[in-house]
Design a protein around this motif. Sequence first.
Motif, PDB file in Angstrom:
ATOM      1  N   PRO A  13       0.909  -1.231   0.013  1.00  0.00           N
ATOM      2  CA  PRO A  13      -0.055   0.163   0.153  1.00  0.00           C
ATOM      3  C   PRO A  13       0.743   1.349   0.010  1.00  0.00           C
ATOM      4  O   PRO A  13       0.508   2.139  -0.524  1.00  0.00           O
ATOM      5  CB  PRO A  13      -0.829  -0.117   1.202  1.00  0.00           C
ATOM      6  N   ALA A  14       1.928   1.442   0.558  1.00  0.00           N
ATOM      7  CA  ALA A  14       2.758   2.536   0.634  1.00  0.00           C
ATOM      8  C   ALA A  14       3.436   2.664  -0.892  1.00  0.00           C
ATOM      9  O   ALA A  14       3.480   3.741  -1.216  1.00  0.00           O
ATOM     10  CB  ALA A  14       4.065   2.163   1.678  1.00  0.00           C
ATOM     11  N   VAL A  15       3.842   1.545  -1.645  1.00  0.00           N
ATOM     12  CA  VAL A  15       4.209   1.884  -2.855  1.00  0.00           C
ATOM     13  C   VAL A  15       3.123   2.348  -3.843  1.00  0.00           C
ATOM     14  O   VAL A  15       3.303   3.193  -4.494  1.00  0.00           O
ATOM     15  CB  VAL A  15       4.582   0.102  -3.424  1.00  0.00           C
ATOM     16  N   ASP A  16       1.981   1.702  -3.458  1.00  0.00           N
ATOM     17  CA  ASP A  16       0.852   2.343  -4.327  1.00  0.00           C
ATOM     18  C   ASP A  16       0.560   4.076  -3.893  1.00  0.00           C
ATOM     19  O   ASP A  16       0.339   4.715  -4.967  1.00  0.00           O
ATOM     20  CB  ASP A  16      -0.564   1.701  -3.983  1.00  0.00           C
ATOM     21  N   ARG A  17       0.631   4.371  -2.787  1.00  0.00           N
ATOM     22  CA  ARG A  17       0.463   5.559  -2.401  1.00  0.00           C
ATOM     23  C   ARG A  17       1.540   6.542  -3.051  1.00  0.00           C
ATOM     24  O   ARG A  17       1.346   7.641  -3.545  1.00  0.00           O
ATOM     25  CB  ARG A  17       0.512   5.605  -0.602  1.00  0.00           C
ATOM     26  N   VAL A  18       2.661   6.126  -2.807  1.00  0.00           N
ATOM     27  CA  VAL A  18       3.890   6.892  -3.167  1.00  0.00           C
ATOM     28  C   VAL A  18       3.721   7.023  -5.010  1.00  0.00           C
ATOM     29  O   VAL A  18       3.899   8.151  -5.299  1.00  0.00           O
ATOM     30  CB  VAL A  18       5.255   6.232  -2.955  1.00  0.00           C
ATOM     31  N   LEU A  19       3.551   6.017  -5.585  1.00  0.00           N
ATOM     32  CA  LEU A  19       3.201   6.225  -7.122  1.00  0.00           C
ATOM     33  C   LEU A  19       2.181   7.137  -7.338  1.00  0.00           C
ATOM     34  O   LEU A  19       2.079   7.974  -8.295  1.00  0.00           O
ATOM     35  CB  LEU A  19       2.960   4.692  -7.823  1.00  0.00           C
ATOM     36  N   ALA A  20       1.105   7.091  -6.571  1.00  0.00           N
ATOM     37  CA  ALA A  20      -0.187   8.010  -6.847  1.00  0.00           C
ATOM     38  C   ALA A  20       0.127   9.317  -6.603  1.00  0.00           C
ATOM     39  O   ALA A  20      -0.319  10.470  -7.419  1.00  0.00           O
ATOM     40  CB  ALA A  20      -1.356   7.658  -6.046  1.00  0.00           C
ATOM     41  N   GLU A  21       0.881   9.615  -5.656  1.00  0.00           N
ATOM     42  CA  GLU A  21       1.581  11.159  -5.270  1.00  0.00           C
ATOM     43  C   GLU A  21       2.321  11.623  -6.231  1.00  0.00           C
ATOM     44  O   GLU A  21       1.962  12.641  -6.463  1.00  0.00           O
ATOM     45  CB  GLU A  21       2.019  10.825  -3.728  1.00  0.00           C
ATOM     46  N   ALA A  22       2.977  10.689  -6.799  1.00  0.00           N
ATOM     47  CA  ALA A  22       3.959  11.270  -7.884  1.00  0.00           C
ATOM     48  C   ALA A  22       3.387  11.097  -9.453  1.00  0.00           C
ATOM     49  O   ALA A  22       3.824  11.938 -10.193  1.00  0.00           O
ATOM     50  CB  ALA A  22       5.178  10.523  -7.932  1.00  0.00           C
ATOM     51  N   ASP A  23       2.027  10.519  -9.445  1.00  0.00           N
ATOM     52  CA  ASP A  23       1.363  10.537 -10.458  1.00  0.00           C
ATOM     53  C   ASP A  23       2.210   9.724 -11.499  1.00  0.00           C
ATOM     54  O   ASP A  23       2.255  10.364 -12.885  1.00  0.00           O
ATOM     55  CB  ASP A  23       0.692  11.933 -11.127  1.00  0.00           C
ATOM     56  N   VAL A  24       2.781   8.609 -11.375  1.00  0.00           N
ATOM     57  CA  VAL A  24       3.518   7.815 -12.250  1.00  0.00           C
ATOM     58  C   VAL A  24       2.881   6.270 -12.198  1.00  0.00           C
ATOM     59  O   VAL A  24       2.236   6.081 -11.131  1.00  0.00           O
ATOM     60  CB  VAL A  24       4.907   7.821 -12.169  1.00  0.00           C
ATOM     61  N   LYS A  25       3.143   5.639 -13.190  1.00  0.00           N
ATOM     62  CA  LYS A  25       2.617   4.304 -13.027  1.00  0.00           C
ATOM     63  C   LYS A  25       4.228   3.613 -12.631  1.00  0.00           C
ATOM     64  O   LYS A  25       5.204   3.701 -13.136  1.00  0.00           O
ATOM     65  CB  LYS A  25       2.341   3.800 -14.319  1.00  0.00           C
ATOM     66  N   LEU A  26       3.637   2.263 -12.251  1.00  0.00           N
ATOM     67  CA  LEU A  26       4.880   1.310 -11.686  1.00  0.00           C
ATOM     68  C   LEU A  26       5.917   1.093 -12.837  1.00  0.00           C
ATOM     69  O   LEU A  26       7.154   1.011 -12.734  1.00  0.00           O
ATOM     70  CB  LEU A  26       4.340  -0.095 -11.334  1.00  0.00           C
ATOM     71  N   ASP A  27       5.409   0.781 -14.180  1.00  0.00           N
ATOM     72  CA  ASP A  27       6.066   0.575 -15.399  1.00  0.00           C
ATOM     73  C   ASP A  27       7.009   1.603 -15.834  1.00  0.00           C
ATOM     74  O   ASP A  27       7.864   1.481 -16.719  1.00  0.00           O
ATOM     75  CB  ASP A  27       5.496   0.072 -16.422  1.00  0.00           C
ATOM     76  N   ALA A  28       6.956   2.909 -15.019  1.00  0.00           N
ATOM     77  CA  ALA A  28       7.812   4.122 -15.708  1.00  0.00           C
ATOM     78  C   ALA A  28       8.886   3.890 -14.655  1.00  0.00           C
ATOM     79  O   ALA A  28      10.229   4.596 -14.993  1.00  0.00           O
ATOM     80  CB  ALA A  28       7.149   5.458 -15.355  1.00  0.00           C
ATOM     81  N   VAL A  29       9.134   2.918 -13.752  1.00  0.00           N
ATOM     82  CA  VAL A  29      10.479   2.783 -12.805  1.00  0.00           C
ATOM     83  C   VAL A  29      11.443   2.333 -13.564  1.00  0.00           C
ATOM     84  O   VAL A  29      11.239   1.455 -14.485  1.00  0.00           O
ATOM     85  CB  VAL A  29       9.993   2.078 -11.711  1.00  0.00           C
ATOM     86  N   THR A  30      12.629   2.581 -13.690  1.00  0.00           N
ATOM     87  CA  THR A  30      13.940   2.312 -14.267  1.00  0.00           C
ATOM     88  C   THR A  30      14.877   1.291 -13.396  1.00  0.00           C
ATOM     89  O   THR A  30      15.906   0.877 -13.854  1.00  0.00           O
ATOM     90  CB  THR A  30      14.790   3.482 -14.890  1.00  0.00           C
ATOM     91  N   GLY A  31      14.439   1.534 -12.057  1.00  0.00           N
ATOM     92  CA  GLY A  31      15.529   1.030 -11.287  1.00  0.00           C
ATOM     93  C   GLY A  31      14.766   0.781  -9.729  1.00  0.00           C
ATOM     94  O   GLY A  31      14.041   1.299  -9.328  1.00  0.00           O
TER      95      GLY A  31
END
Length: 218
Positions: A41-59
């Motif tokens: 849930p913390a991961v979801d919250r941080v992604l939502a706050e940054a307004d990015v999708k998980l597949d945008a992560v490069t590392g």
Amino acid sequence: MLLLALDTATPAVTVALHDGTDVIASSSQVDARRHGELLLPAVDRVLAEADVKLDAVTGIVVGIGPGPYTGLRVGLMTADTFGLVLGVPVHGVCTLDGLAYAADIEKGPFVVATDARRKEVYWARYADSRTRLTDPAVDRPADIADQVAGLPAVGAGALLYPDTFPGVHEPEHVSAAALAALAAERLAAGEELPAPRPLYLRRPDAQVPKNYKVVTPK
């Protein structure tokens, strides 16, 4: 660069996103018994706050401890899973290094100590916020009193034993924001980060009994 950082090596369940320049979102909750429940849930919250999708992560950046077996493996297994699914590298960072990096100490040397339970601490000595002088170790505070005498200290482990660590500075727990910033800095400098493998330093509390009766049906 877009790094997703997480750490569960201490009572803090902490997640952050770093774009190579700054931390763009972060979350930290202190609860030593709910790492598995709180991390995703913390991961979801941080992604939502940054307004990015998980597949945008490069590392992925993950704290490798040292830390208790049960909590530490939650973060490491999650990081490995994200890396596999996304096809991105997973970088390890010593949790103590993250605390040192975030310390409010202008110049060293100093000590970082986290709670290892069993009346022990995980600890290491630092020349400055980016330079560790000793390998992480686990010891009783009284046994290392001579080695850390007179040095400022950082971390929850130091707070627990004021006789050994009289001058304690913030932060108390590691933050993924600090881990991410340190990893981004080292990657930008061309440094190779450790593999995402746990620093347990001792055996897990749960053990298979050495002497037990085998019961077979007649």
